[in-house]
Design a protein around this motif. Structure first.
Motif, PDB file in Angstrom:
ATOM      1  N   THR A  18      -2.551  -7.154  34.636  1.00 40.79           N
ATOM      2  CA  THR A  18      -2.035  -6.904  33.055  1.00 40.79           C
ATOM      3  C   THR A  18      -2.346  -6.531  32.195  1.00 40.79           C
ATOM      4  O   THR A  18      -3.373  -6.220  32.213  1.00 40.79           O
ATOM      5  CB  THR A  18      -2.249  -8.801  34.012  1.00 40.79           C
ATOM      6  OG1 THR A  18      -3.843  -8.144  32.804  1.00 40.79           O
ATOM      7  CG2 THR A  18      -2.298  -9.019  35.167  1.00 40.79           C
ATOM      8  N   ASN A  19      -1.362  -6.592  31.733  1.00 42.59           N
ATOM      9  CA  ASN A  19      -1.636  -6.374  29.739  1.00 42.59           C
ATOM     10  C   ASN A  19      -1.539  -6.811  28.638  1.00 42.59           C
ATOM     11  O   ASN A  19      -1.038  -7.983  28.949  1.00 42.59           O
ATOM     12  CB  ASN A  19      -0.875  -4.870  30.212  1.00 42.59           C
ATOM     13  CG  ASN A  19       0.896  -4.842  29.678  1.00 42.59           C
ATOM     14  OD1 ASN A  19       0.954  -5.866  29.740  1.00 42.59           O
ATOM     15  ND2 ASN A  19       0.988  -4.065  29.204  1.00 42.59           N
ATOM     16  N   ALA A  20      -1.827  -6.355  28.124  1.00 45.89           N
ATOM     17  CA  ALA A  20      -1.442  -6.617  26.463  1.00 45.89           C
ATOM     18  C   ALA A  20      -0.784  -5.441  26.049  1.00 45.89           C
ATOM     19  O   ALA A  20      -2.059  -4.645  25.643  1.00 45.89           O
ATOM     20  CB  ALA A  20      -3.069  -7.755  26.202  1.00 45.89           C
ATOM     21  N   SER A  77      -5.089  -6.379  38.711  1.00 45.39           N
ATOM     22  CA  SER A  77      -4.997  -8.128  39.476  1.00 45.39           C
ATOM     23  C   SER A  77      -4.993  -8.416  40.486  1.00 45.39           C
ATOM     24  O   SER A  77      -5.394  -9.154  41.171  1.00 45.39           O
ATOM     25  CB  SER A  77      -3.532  -8.971  38.428  1.00 45.39           C
ATOM     26  OG  SER A  77      -2.038  -7.854  39.017  1.00 45.39           O
ATOM     27  N   THR A  78      -4.698  -7.042  41.544  1.00 42.19           N
ATOM     28  CA  THR A  78      -5.105  -7.139  42.593  1.00 42.19           C
ATOM     29  C   THR A  78      -6.472  -5.948  43.054  1.00 42.19           C
ATOM     30  O   THR A  78      -6.251  -4.891  42.792  1.00 42.19           O
ATOM     31  CB  THR A  78      -3.928  -6.263  43.649  1.00 42.19           C
ATOM     32  OG1 THR A  78      -3.435  -5.158  42.696  1.00 42.19           O
ATOM     33  CG2 THR A  78      -2.707  -7.823  42.803  1.00 42.19           C
ATOM     34  N   PRO A  79      -6.185  -6.036  44.848  1.00 42.28           N
ATOM     35  CA  PRO A  79      -8.104  -4.853  45.019  1.00 42.28           C
ATOM     36  C   PRO A  79      -6.872  -3.465  44.842  1.00 42.28           C
ATOM     37  O   PRO A  79      -6.009  -3.575  44.962  1.00 42.28           O
ATOM     38  CB  PRO A  79      -8.421  -5.111  45.935  1.00 42.28           C
ATOM     39  CG  PRO A  79      -7.496  -6.520  46.578  1.00 42.28           C
ATOM     40  CD  PRO A  79      -6.805  -6.869  45.359  1.00 42.28           C
ATOM     41  N   GLY A  80      -7.699  -2.120  44.877  1.00 34.70           N
ATOM     42  CA  GLY A  80      -7.450  -1.321  45.151  1.00 34.70           C
ATOM     43  C   GLY A  80      -5.971  -0.672  44.111  1.00 34.70           C
ATOM     44  O   GLY A  80      -5.629   0.717  44.678  1.00 34.70           O
ATOM     45  N   THR A  81      -6.813  -0.607  42.784  1.00 36.99           N
ATOM     46  CA  THR A  81      -5.424  -0.058  42.097  1.00 36.99           C
ATOM     47  C   THR A  81      -6.231   1.242  41.093  1.00 36.99           C
ATOM     48  O   THR A  81      -7.400   1.527  41.970  1.00 36.99           O
ATOM     49  CB  THR A  81      -5.251  -1.383  40.987  1.00 36.99           C
ATOM     50  OG1 THR A  81      -6.821  -1.505  40.199  1.00 36.99           O
ATOM     51  CG2 THR A  81      -4.537  -2.284  41.345  1.00 36.99           C
ATOM     52  N   ALA A  82      -5.290   2.108  40.879  1.00 38.09           N
ATOM     53  CA  ALA A  82      -6.430   3.264  40.560  1.00 38.09           C
ATOM     54  C   ALA A  82      -6.602   3.195  38.956  1.00 38.09           C
ATOM     55  O   ALA A  82      -8.189   3.091  38.888  1.00 38.09           O
ATOM     56  CB  ALA A  82      -4.858   4.101  39.711  1.00 38.09           C
ATOM     57  N   ALA A  83      -6.903   1.603  38.309  1.00 40.27           N
ATOM     58  CA  ALA A  83      -6.979   1.465  37.100  1.00 40.27           C
ATOM     59  C   ALA A  83      -8.686   1.244  37.649  1.00 40.27           C
ATOM     60  O   ALA A  83      -9.062   1.353  37.508  1.00 40.27           O
ATOM     61  CB  ALA A  83      -6.847   0.715  35.992  1.00 40.27           C
TER      62      ALA A  83
END
Length: 237
Positions: free
Chosen positions: A42-44, A59-65
């Motif tokens: 998610t972002n702003a 917002s989900t597991p396993g992201t690069a961020a």
């Protein structure tokens, strides 16, 4: 003209960082882009003069961020987005420089390419080419296909990397610019902006500081989302 358009922070909890940035930048309501959901985020996005500061959260597991947040040990400056001529986003050019693309999208008003951090040696780097000049689709409808009246913006970011000299050379080649002297400082936007590379204790690259010149503000400084922000009045620059 090649210029820095957007600084992206990664944060475990987006909401408090978003609120702090909005107050610090005296920004209007942020743009929330549902398209970043494809990356599990998610972002702003907040306008800062003619440029932008974004905060993203997994917002989900396993992201690069999310993996970067774990390696960094907390919130921080995760990504930079550069706006330049069409040659900047050419796939053949990246291949010739030995840099892999991890994301590419081509739309009528923008080409957006993300480069592999292991190949650039720094933070995640996005190269964009927009049409018309000054537009910025990622900031929402007001900036899509047009550029609202604006002034000021990002002036300098400090990027902590394991090998400043080597990373400065790589980025200079990618951005087709020349470093300033031997101090690992790259000029953008005809010298109005700079990227400064400094040595860090660990092996994780991160943006640690940002300076902005904005109209109608007083001098202010704060650490938000792991990044030190220095805001100066545009009228004094």
């Amino acid at each position: 003209m090649t210029r820095l358009r957007q600084l992206v922070l990664a944060a475990h909890d987006r909401a408090p960082v978003e609120q702090a940035l909005q107050e610090l930048l005296a920004a209007t309501a942020p743009h929330h882009d549902p398209g970043v959901g494809r990356f599990g985020l998610t972002n702003a996005v907040l306008a800062a003069g003619c440029d932008f500061v974004e905060v993203v959260s997994p917002s989900t597991p396993g992201t690069a961020a999310g993996r970067w947040l774990a390696r960094n040990g907390g919130d921080g400056g995760y990504m930079l987005m550069i706006d330049g001529p069409p040659t900047l986003t050419a796939h053949d050019r990246h291949t010739g420089l030995g840099v892999r693309e991890v994301h590419r999208v081509e739309l009528p008003d923008v080409v957006d390419v993300h480069l592999h951090p292991r190949d650039t040696g720094g933070v995640l780097l996005a190269l964009d080419s927009v049409d018309p000049a000054g537009s910025w689709r990622w900031a929402g409808p007001a900036w899509t296909g047009s550029s609202p009246t604006c002034a000021g913006g990002l002036r300098e970011v400090t990027i902590m990397v394991p090998d400043p000299g080597e990373v400065a050379r790589r980025w200079a080649a990618l951005l087709d610019i020349t470093a300033v002297g031997s101090d690992c400082r790259l000029p953008l936007d005809d010298g109005r902006q700079h990227l400064s590379f400094v040595a860090g204790a660990g092996d994780v690259a991160a943006v640690t500081a940002a300076r902005l010149a904005l109209p109608g503000v007083e001098h202010r400084a704060a650490v938000v989302g792991g990044v030190r922000f220095d805001i100066v009045p545009l009228e004094e620059t």
